[in-house]
Design a protein around this motif. Structure first.
Motif, PDB file in Angstrom:
ATOM      1  N   VAL A 117       0.864  -1.182   0.000  1.00 17.88           N
ATOM      2  CA  VAL A 117       0.000   0.000   0.000  1.00 17.88           C
ATOM      3  C   VAL A 117       0.897   1.228   0.000  1.00 17.88           C
ATOM      4  O   VAL A 117       1.838   1.325   0.787  1.00 17.88           O
ATOM      5  CB  VAL A 117      -0.932   0.029   1.232  1.00 17.88           C
ATOM      6  CG1 VAL A 117      -1.794   1.294   1.203  1.00 17.88           C
ATOM      7  CG2 VAL A 117      -1.815  -1.211   1.277  1.00 17.88           C
ATOM      8  N   PHE A 118       0.606   2.156  -0.898  1.00 19.50           N
ATOM      9  CA  PHE A 118       1.394   3.381  -1.036  1.00 19.50           C
ATOM     10  C   PHE A 118       0.455   4.559  -0.829  1.00 19.50           C
ATOM     11  O   PHE A 118      -0.469   4.783  -1.622  1.00 19.50           O
ATOM     12  CB  PHE A 118       2.027   3.437  -2.423  1.00 19.50           C
ATOM     13  CG  PHE A 118       2.966   4.585  -2.652  1.00 19.50           C
ATOM     14  CD1 PHE A 118       4.330   4.440  -2.453  1.00 19.50           C
ATOM     15  CD2 PHE A 118       2.488   5.823  -3.091  1.00 19.50           C
ATOM     16  CE1 PHE A 118       5.206   5.501  -2.685  1.00 19.50           C
ATOM     17  CE2 PHE A 118       3.356   6.879  -3.326  1.00 19.50           C
ATOM     18  CZ  PHE A 118       4.720   6.717  -3.115  1.00 19.50           C
ATOM     19  N   VAL A 119       0.659   5.308   0.259  1.00 20.52           N
ATOM     20  CA  VAL A 119      -0.178   6.467   0.565  1.00 20.52           C
ATOM     21  C   VAL A 119       0.550   7.717   0.100  1.00 20.52           C
ATOM     22  O   VAL A 119       1.604   8.063   0.638  1.00 20.52           O
ATOM     23  CB  VAL A 119      -0.506   6.547   2.070  1.00 20.52           C
ATOM     24  CG1 VAL A 119      -1.438   7.735   2.341  1.00 20.52           C
ATOM     25  CG2 VAL A 119      -1.161   5.245   2.544  1.00 20.52           C
ATOM     26  N   LEU A 120      -0.004   8.393  -0.884  1.00 20.65           N
ATOM     27  CA  LEU A 120       0.639   9.548  -1.517  1.00 20.65           C
ATOM     28  C   LEU A 120       0.037  10.837  -0.981  1.00 20.65           C
ATOM     29  O   LEU A 120      -1.144  11.127  -1.205  1.00 20.65           O
ATOM     30  CB  LEU A 120       0.461   9.453  -3.034  1.00 20.65           C
ATOM     31  CG  LEU A 120       0.975  10.618  -3.886  1.00 20.65           C
ATOM     32  CD1 LEU A 120       2.446  10.894  -3.621  1.00 20.65           C
ATOM     33  CD2 LEU A 120       0.732  10.326  -5.369  1.00 20.65           C
ATOM     34  N   GLU A 121       0.851  11.612  -0.260  1.00 14.55           N
ATOM     35  CA  GLU A 121       0.412  12.875   0.352  1.00 14.55           C
ATOM     36  C   GLU A 121       1.371  13.970  -0.084  1.00 14.55           C
ATOM     37  O   GLU A 121       2.317  14.305   0.605  1.00 14.55           O
ATOM     38  CB  GLU A 121       0.383  12.724   1.888  1.00 14.55           C
ATOM     39  CG  GLU A 121      -0.050  13.994   2.630  1.00 14.55           C
ATOM     40  CD  GLU A 121       1.119  14.922   2.960  1.00 14.55           C
ATOM     41  OE1 GLU A 121       1.026  16.111   2.571  1.00 14.55           O
ATOM     42  OE2 GLU A 121       2.103  14.476   3.579  1.00 14.55           O
ATOM     43  N   LEU A 122       1.127  14.516  -1.266  1.00 16.92           N
ATOM     44  CA  LEU A 122       1.964  15.600  -1.792  1.00 16.92           C
ATOM     45  C   LEU A 122       1.093  16.569  -2.595  1.00 16.92           C
ATOM     46  O   LEU A 122       0.018  16.194  -3.072  1.00 16.92           O
ATOM     47  CB  LEU A 122       3.076  15.046  -2.686  1.00 16.92           C
ATOM     48  CG  LEU A 122       4.304  14.436  -1.996  1.00 16.92           C
ATOM     49  CD1 LEU A 122       5.255  13.858  -3.033  1.00 16.92           C
ATOM     50  CD2 LEU A 122       5.020  15.450  -1.115  1.00 16.92           C
ATOM     51  N   GLY A 123       1.608  17.777  -2.759  1.00 14.91           N
ATOM     52  CA  GLY A 123       0.922  18.781  -3.565  1.00 14.91           C
ATOM     53  C   GLY A 123       0.599  20.054  -2.813  1.00 14.91           C
ATOM     54  O   GLY A 123       0.423  21.107  -3.428  1.00 14.91           O
ATOM     55  N   GLY A 124       0.502  19.984  -1.481  1.00 16.16           N
ATOM     56  CA  GLY A 124       0.179  21.170  -0.709  1.00 16.16           C
ATOM     57  C   GLY A 124       1.166  22.304  -0.915  1.00 16.16           C
ATOM     58  O   GLY A 124       0.781  23.472  -1.073  1.00 16.16           O
ATOM     59  N   ASN A 125       2.447  21.976  -0.937  1.00 15.27           N
ATOM     60  CA  ASN A 125       3.467  23.009  -1.151  1.00 15.27           C
ATOM     61  C   ASN A 125       3.377  23.603  -2.552  1.00 15.27           C
ATOM     62  O   ASN A 125       3.616  24.792  -2.750  1.00 15.27           O
ATOM     63  CB  ASN A 125       4.856  22.423  -0.918  1.00 15.27           C
ATOM     64  CG  ASN A 125       5.120  22.182   0.552  1.00 15.27           C
ATOM     65  OD1 ASN A 125       4.587  22.870   1.411  1.00 15.27           O
ATOM     66  ND2 ASN A 125       5.928  21.189   0.858  1.00 15.27           N
ATOM     67  N   ASP A 126       3.041  22.775  -3.524  1.00 13.67           N
ATOM     68  CA  ASP A 126       2.858  23.283  -4.886  1.00 13.67           C
ATOM     69  C   ASP A 126       1.765  24.345  -4.904  1.00 13.67           C
ATOM     70  O   ASP A 126       1.923  25.424  -5.487  1.00 13.67           O
ATOM     71  CB  ASP A 126       2.457  22.153  -5.837  1.00 13.67           C
ATOM     72  CG  ASP A 126       3.530  21.095  -6.016  1.00 13.67           C
ATOM     73  OD1 ASP A 126       4.154  20.704  -5.008  1.00 13.67           O
ATOM     74  OD2 ASP A 126       3.726  20.640  -7.154  1.00 13.67           O
ATOM     75  N   GLY A 127       0.640  24.024  -4.253  1.00 14.83           N
ATOM     76  CA  GLY A 127      -0.482  24.943  -4.252  1.00 14.83           C
ATOM     77  C   GLY A 127      -0.182  26.242  -3.537  1.00 14.83           C
ATOM     78  O   GLY A 127      -0.571  27.325  -3.990  1.00 14.83           O
ATOM     79  N   LEU A 128       0.502  26.161  -2.400  1.00 11.18           N
ATOM     80  CA  LEU A 128       0.825  27.366  -1.642  1.00 11.18           C
ATOM     81  C   LEU A 128       1.764  28.281  -2.418  1.00 11.18           C
ATOM     82  O   LEU A 128       1.736  29.503  -2.262  1.00 11.18           O
ATOM     83  CB  LEU A 128       1.468  26.985  -0.305  1.00 11.18           C
ATOM     84  CG  LEU A 128       0.523  26.349   0.720  1.00 11.18           C
ATOM     85  CD1 LEU A 128       1.296  25.929   1.956  1.00 11.18           C
ATOM     86  CD2 LEU A 128      -0.593  27.312   1.091  1.00 11.18           C
ATOM     87  N   ARG A 129       2.600  27.684  -3.256  1.00 15.36           N
ATOM     88  CA  ARG A 129       3.535  28.479  -4.050  1.00 15.36           C
ATOM     89  C   ARG A 129       2.939  28.941  -5.377  1.00 15.36           C
ATOM     90  O   ARG A 129       3.591  29.646  -6.150  1.00 15.36           O
ATOM     91  CB  ARG A 129       4.805  27.668  -4.316  1.00 15.36           C
ATOM     92  CG  ARG A 129       5.550  27.293  -3.052  1.00 15.36           C
ATOM     93  CD  ARG A 129       6.706  26.357  -3.327  1.00 15.36           C
ATOM     94  NE  ARG A 129       7.346  25.935  -2.081  1.00 15.36           N
ATOM     95  CZ  ARG A 129       8.379  25.109  -2.016  1.00 15.36           C
ATOM     96  NH1 ARG A 129       8.903  24.629  -3.142  1.00 15.36           N
ATOM     97  NH2 ARG A 129       8.895  24.764  -0.847  1.00 15.36           N
ATOM     98  N   GLY A 130       1.717  28.502  -5.644  1.00 14.15           N
ATOM     99  CA  GLY A 130       1.070  28.891  -6.889  1.00 14.15           C
ATOM    100  C   GLY A 130       1.697  28.278  -8.114  1.00 14.15           C
ATOM    101  O   GLY A 130       1.645  28.853  -9.211  1.00 14.15           O
ATOM    102  N   LEU A 131       2.284  27.095  -7.965  1.00 21.52           N
ATOM    103  CA  LEU A 131       2.911  26.438  -9.108  1.00 21.52           C
ATOM    104  C   LEU A 131       1.852  26.005 -10.116  1.00 21.52           C
ATOM    105  O   LEU A 131       0.713  25.723  -9.748  1.00 21.52           O
ATOM    106  CB  LEU A 131       3.716  25.227  -8.636  1.00 21.52           C
ATOM    107  CG  LEU A 131       4.868  25.523  -7.666  1.00 21.52           C
ATOM    108  CD1 LEU A 131       5.589  24.231  -7.285  1.00 21.52           C
ATOM    109  CD2 LEU A 131       5.844  26.520  -8.266  1.00 21.52           C
ATOM    110  N   PRO A 132       2.202  25.944 -11.368  1.00 21.87           N
ATOM    111  CA  PRO A 132       1.222  25.540 -12.390  1.00 21.87           C
ATOM    112  C   PRO A 132       0.647  24.160 -12.087  1.00 21.87           C
ATOM    113  O   PRO A 132       1.393  23.221 -11.793  1.00 21.87           O
ATOM    114  CB  PRO A 132       2.042  25.532 -13.688  1.00 21.87           C
ATOM    115  CG  PRO A 132       3.193  26.446 -13.417  1.00 21.87           C
ATOM    116  CD  PRO A 132       3.515  26.285 -11.966  1.00 21.87           C
ATOM    117  N   LEU A 133      -0.665  24.059 -12.175  1.00 21.72           N
ATOM    118  CA  LEU A 133      -1.303  22.775 -11.878  1.00 21.72           C
ATOM    119  C   LEU A 133      -0.927  21.718 -12.904  1.00 21.72           C
ATOM    120  O   LEU A 133      -0.977  20.520 -12.602  1.00 21.72           O
ATOM    121  CB  LEU A 133      -2.822  22.943 -11.816  1.00 21.72           C
ATOM    122  CG  LEU A 133      -3.336  23.857 -10.695  1.00 21.72           C
ATOM    123  CD1 LEU A 133      -4.856  23.881 -10.682  1.00 21.72           C
ATOM    124  CD2 LEU A 133      -2.794  23.421  -9.341  1.00 21.72           C
TER     125      LEU A 133
END
Length: 231
Positions: A105-121
């Motif tokens: 089982v692989f639990v993937l918890e990433l992306g919050g920092n991308d959003g806070l920095r306004g990185l392109p989706l």
């Protein structure tokens, strides 16, 4: 209010190295340590929320989930591969190293920092997809659980809405199990965050663990109940 909780992912040093925890003792072990015979592996892959910045290792939500697993007598080892400050690009670059041993089982918890920095989706989506593809290549039988994240509308309501929808889209496209919002009940609540107002307290991590467990428990029990391949 959510920006306070989400900033937890980005406010601790990026010099931390991946840590691993056993479900029972939360002792740090190498992420690539071979599992014992018959033992399955649950790997949490994320940023400072997963790493448990500011709390003891056994108080972070992956270790708390491990305790729940042990209480049911399920033979799984929980591995915490959280790294403070991690972005999806950083996760993409290190996921291959983390997966030198297969996982169940692989639990993937990433992306919050991308959003806070306004990185392109588009970049966030591409990186998350690359991580998922790597997991499926390295551990073809692994179940992937995606932890949904949300951001406040500081960068515009459209960006915030599209960011939230991104997780739903990726989960649907790849047939992943989705945790709708990891920080549900914790984000923005000062009582559940440390004095800096951004990192969950032990009480906050207990709520995160419940959010994860409500999704993970049926998945693990289904794995245990499933007959061996070819049976």
């Amino acid at each position: 209010m959510l920006v306070l909780a989400l900033s937890a992912c980005d406010s601790s040093p990026a010099t931390n190295t991946p840590a691993s925890q056993s479900a029972a003792s939360a002792a740090k072990v190498p992420a690539n340590e071979p599992a014992s015979a018959g033992e399955k592996r649950v790997l949490f892959f994320g940023n400072s929320l997963t790493a448990g910045y500011g709390v003891e290792p056994d108080q972070a939500f992956p270790a708390l989930v491990g305790q729940k697993i042990d209480s049911l007598g399920l033979d799984y080892k929980v591995i915490n591969a959280g790294l403070s400050g991690e972005t999806t690009a950083g996760g993409r670059s290190r996921v291959g190293w983390v997966l030198r041993q297969p996982v169940d089982v692989f639990v993937l918890e990433l992306g919050g920092n991308d959003g806070l920095r306004g990185l392109p989706l588009t970049a966030t989506r591409r990186n998350l997809q690359a991580i998922i593809d790597t997991v499926r290549r390295r551990s073809p039988k692994a179940q992937i659980v995606l932890a949904g994240m949300q951001i406040p509308p500081n960068l515009g309501a459209t960006y915030a809405a599209d960011f939230k929808a991104l997780y739903q889209e990726i989960a649907a496209k790849n047939k992943l199990v989705l945790i709708p919002f990891l920080l549900q009940g914790v984000g923005g609540d000062r009582r559940l965050n440390q004095p800096d107002g951004i990192h969950p307290t032990p009480a906050g991590h207990r709520i995160l663990a419940r959010n994860v467990w409500s999704v993970l428990q049926p998945l693990l029990q289904a794995q245990v109940a499933a007959p061996p391949a070819g049976a």
